[in-house]
Motif scaffolding. Structure first.
Motif, PDB file in Angstrom:
ATOM      1  N   ARG A 101       2.190  -6.905   6.015  1.00 16.91           N
ATOM      2  CA  ARG A 101       2.638  -5.733   6.766  1.00 16.91           C
ATOM      3  C   ARG A 101       3.995  -6.045   7.390  1.00 16.91           C
ATOM      4  O   ARG A 101       4.197  -7.115   7.961  1.00 16.91           O
ATOM      5  CB  ARG A 101       1.628  -5.351   7.847  1.00 16.91           C
ATOM      6  CG  ARG A 101       2.016  -4.055   8.565  1.00 16.91           C
ATOM      7  CD  ARG A 101       0.922  -3.533   9.456  1.00 16.91           C
ATOM      8  NE  ARG A 101       1.338  -2.270  10.079  1.00 16.91           N
ATOM      9  CZ  ARG A 101       1.228  -1.085   9.522  1.00 16.91           C
ATOM     10  NH1 ARG A 101       0.700  -0.980   8.309  1.00 16.91           N
ATOM     11  NH2 ARG A 101       1.639   0.015  10.138  1.00 16.91           N
ATOM     12  N   TYR A 154      -1.653  -4.148   1.513  1.00 19.38           N
ATOM     13  CA  TYR A 154      -0.204  -4.087   1.683  1.00 19.38           C
ATOM     14  C   TYR A 154       0.175  -2.906   2.578  1.00 19.38           C
ATOM     15  O   TYR A 154      -0.522  -1.897   2.631  1.00 19.38           O
ATOM     16  CB  TYR A 154       0.490  -3.959   0.323  1.00 19.38           C
ATOM     17  CG  TYR A 154       0.161  -5.092  -0.623  1.00 19.38           C
ATOM     18  CD1 TYR A 154       0.597  -6.392  -0.367  1.00 19.38           C
ATOM     19  CD2 TYR A 154      -0.613  -4.878  -1.767  1.00 19.38           C
ATOM     20  CE1 TYR A 154       0.284  -7.433  -1.222  1.00 19.38           C
ATOM     21  CE2 TYR A 154      -0.928  -5.912  -2.629  1.00 19.38           C
ATOM     22  CZ  TYR A 154      -0.480  -7.191  -2.347  1.00 19.38           C
ATOM     23  OH  TYR A 154      -0.802  -8.222  -3.189  1.00 19.38           O
ATOM     24  N   ASP A 155       1.289  -3.072   3.261  1.00 20.99           N
ATOM     25  CA  ASP A 155       1.777  -2.051   4.190  1.00 20.99           C
ATOM     26  C   ASP A 155       1.749  -0.671   3.523  1.00 20.99           C
ATOM     27  O   ASP A 155       2.338  -0.479   2.455  1.00 20.99           O
ATOM     28  CB  ASP A 155       3.201  -2.418   4.629  1.00 20.99           C
ATOM     29  CG  ASP A 155       3.648  -1.658   5.860  1.00 20.99           C
ATOM     30  OD1 ASP A 155       3.459  -0.428   5.895  1.00 20.99           O
ATOM     31  OD2 ASP A 155       4.211  -2.282   6.776  1.00 20.99           O
TER      32      ASP A 155
END
Length: 330
Positions: A40, A302-303
């Protein structure tokens, strides 16, 4: 001996540092397995495609989620004769090894055309990881005595952007189905659990690769002036048509003992593998649902501000919505 070197094609690229095999700490490798799946950005605002921040965070994600596994020390488990026979019989290994060979060359060729150092470095690292995938597959087929056809030497692409688009969108298609097929093979026992665990880093690395590609595409198209963006979108449309035609041709050749050179397909082994894995009692709708589930699971860490590949998941969701009512009526 394979002498491919990303640094020769992308000046200034240096492979990531890796310890000698005896220095690898199992705890450090376990931590890397976790780190490669979760990232992130510390930046609090939106990551708007085309901005310097979006580019920088995309490239930082790719660097910081790097997994330092070494193909030379992967532990290929011993297989029972029946397990080995099933794996050897899968008609995917020639295409898989050749695909990685073409992917590394095309990515490196396009990377060296980029002026922006962050993105050039990320794409060069992507090419280096494709080289590592090829090394993994080559060692696997050697470990299990899988015979490969002679591998042609791919030529440097005359149009690096076109070649990169073909490779990137091919990976978006193939990875979506490979995620589901890999899980299906694990559940069915086609791949023993020890082999699944050994091959798992490669599968997650493919997720990182298409995440990078989706964000490169978003960053790249947002920076283009109107007339150049029209040209780029036309090229993307042409790539999708090319890939659709290619896969239709591949579907007609599945089951042949060996394709003639003029019939060899570019950068795809999904349909070949599906013929073997989908022979279990799993319907197409169930397989599509599993692919969607696995695709979401692999991207979940994942972000969420980073772009994801969307075309194939959306088409799969649409087909699933159509197929389920029809199956219910039957």
């Amino acid at each position: 001996m394979d002498t491919f070197d990303v640094g020769q094609l992308v000046p200034g690229f240096r492979p990531p540092p890796q310890g000698a095999p005896a220095e690898i700490d199992p705890a450090a490798l376990a931590a890397a397995q976790t780190r490669t799946r979760h990232w992130r950005s510390s930046f609090p605002g939106p990551l708007i495609p085309g901005t310097d921040r979006h580019r920088a965070e995309t490239c930082r994600m790719f660097r910081e989620t790097f997994n330092p596994y070494r193909p030379a020390v992967l532990d290929w488990p011993s297989l029972a004769p029946a397990e080995r026979a099933r794996i050897v019989a899968l008609p995917i290994w020639d295409i898989a090894v050749q695909t990685e060979g073409k992917a590394r060359l095309r990515m490196a060729a396009y990377a060296r055309t980029l002026c922006e150092p962050d993105m050039r470095g990320a794409l060069a690292l992507n090419a280096w990881e494709e080289q590592r995938h090829k090394d993994v597959l080559s060692r696997m087929v050697a470990a299990y005595g899988i015979a490969l056809a002679p591998e042609p030497t791919p030529a440097l692409p005359a149009d690096p952007e076109w070649a990169y688009l073909v490779t990137g969108y091919s990976e978006c298609i193939d990875s979506f189905f490979a995620f589901g097929l890999f899980e299906l093979a694990r559940r069915s026992g086609l791949f023993p659990q020890a082999l699944v665990d050994t091959f798992e880093p490669v599968m997650q690395e493919e997720c990182r690769h298409i995440l990078l590609f989706a964000n490169w595409a978003g960053w790249h198209r947002a920076r283009l002036p109107f007339w150049r963006r029209l040209r780029f979108e036309a090229r993307v449309a042409a790539v999708w048509l090319y890939l659709a035609w290619e896969r239709i041709g591949l579907a007609h050749t599945v089951g042949a003992e060996r394709m003639a050179p003029e019939q060899e397909q570019d950068n795809n082994f999904t349909l070949h593998g599906a013929q073997s894995v989908a022979s279990t009692e799993v319907g197409m709708a169930d397989l599509m649902a599993l692919c969607l589930e696995e695709n979401a699971r692999r991207f979940a860490g994942y972000d969420e501000r980073l772009l994801r590949p969307t075309t194939v998941p959306r088409l799969a969701s649409l087909l699933l919505r159509i197929a389920r009512p029809l199956r219910g009526r039957r």
